[in-house]
Design an enzyme around this catalytic site. Structure first.
Site, PDB file in Angstrom:
ATOM      1  N   GLY A  44     -49.144  22.920  -6.613  1.00  0.00           N
ATOM      2  CA  GLY A  44     -48.110  22.547  -7.570  1.00  0.00           C
ATOM      3  C   GLY A  44     -48.487  21.231  -8.227  1.00  0.00           C
ATOM      4  N   GLN A  49     -47.089  13.627 -12.935  1.00  0.00           N
ATOM      5  CA  GLN A  49     -48.251  13.293 -12.101  1.00  0.00           C
ATOM      6  C   GLN A  49     -49.527  13.169 -12.935  1.00  0.00           C
ATOM      7  OE1 GLN A  49     -47.492  16.603  -9.039  1.00  0.00           O
ATOM      8  NE2 GLN A  49     -48.513  15.017  -7.855  1.00  0.00           N
ATOM      9  N   LEU A  91     -50.814  15.444  -4.249  1.00  0.00           N
ATOM     10  CA  LEU A  91     -51.989  14.942  -4.970  1.00  0.00           C
ATOM     11  C   LEU A  91     -51.809  13.482  -5.392  1.00  0.00           C
ATOM     12  CD1 LEU A  91     -52.796  18.059  -7.205  1.00  0.00           C
ATOM     13  CD2 LEU A  91     -53.932  17.358  -5.088  1.00  0.00           C
ATOM     14  N   HIS A 132     -40.445  20.178  -3.872  1.00  0.00           N
ATOM     15  CA  HIS A 132     -41.375  19.033  -3.918  1.00  0.00           C
ATOM     16  C   HIS A 132     -41.584  18.578  -5.370  1.00  0.00           C
ATOM     17  CE1 HIS A 132     -45.248  17.000  -2.459  1.00  0.00           C
ATOM     18  NE2 HIS A 132     -45.363  16.968  -3.765  1.00  0.00           N
ATOM     19  N   GLU A 133     -41.813  19.549  -6.265  1.00  0.00           N
ATOM     20  CA  GLU A 133     -42.056  19.203  -7.671  1.00  0.00           C
ATOM     21  C   GLU A 133     -40.774  18.691  -8.336  1.00  0.00           C
ATOM     22  OE1 GLU A 133     -45.068  18.953  -8.285  1.00  0.00           O
ATOM     23  OE2 GLU A 133     -45.787  20.204  -6.642  1.00  0.00           O
TER      24      GLU A 133
HETATM   25 ZN   LIG Z   1     -46.575  15.890  -5.035  1.00  0.00          ZN
END
Ligand SMILES: [Zn+2]
Length: 146
Positions: A44, A49, A91, A132-133
């Site tokens: 994801g 990000q 990430l 999470h996203e």
């Molecule tokens: Zn993340």
């Protein structure tokens, strides 16, 4: 695309809804996000990000990595009462693994990249990735949840 990493304050900035119809640049950005997710072995990736403070993310939880999904202006409408704890990585938080407790399913309203409104229920790993996203879009990281 470069991935914004903690403690970059950009990850904490508010994100804004995406306007339709998407421009060619928006479509290119989505393609680049998918590529960047695969390139970094992620499942994801949220737009903020990679430097875009906009409410969208991409996800692919399949084993073959052949089914990228795009979520634009997503809203969680329903959550399971039952929760599960699993280890998550991010990430933007390299080398960190955090146990996170999350509802086992979510009902999500969102737009696809063609501007059509969708509603779908996601379970287990997909549910976890979506939450999470969604946290990213709210400026929240897994390291806040431990
Ligand atoms: Zn993340």
């Amino acid at each position: 695309m470069r991935i914004v990493e903690q403690p970059d304050i950009f990850l904490r900035e508010p994100t804004t809804n995406v306007k339709f119809p998407l421009s060619q640049e928006d479509q290119a950005l989505i393609d680049q996000m998918i590529e960047t997710m695969y390139h970094n072995n992620g499942i994801g990736l949220a737009a903020n990000q990679v430097g875009y403070a906009r409410r969208m993310f991409v996800m692919d939880t399949t084993t073959n990595k052949t089914d990228p999904m795009v979520f634009i202006n997503p809203v969680i409408k329903k959550k399971a009462h039952e929760k599960l704890t699993e280890e998550e990585g991010c990430l933007s938080c390299p080398k960190k693994l955090v146990d996170v407790k999350r509802p086992v399913y979510v009902g999500l309203e969102y737009y696809c990249r063609h501007g059509e409104e969708q509603y779908k229920t996601f379970y287990y790993l997909s549910s976890r990735v979506i939450q999470h996203e969604m946290d990213h879009l709210e400026g929240k990281l897994i390291t806040d949840l431990s």
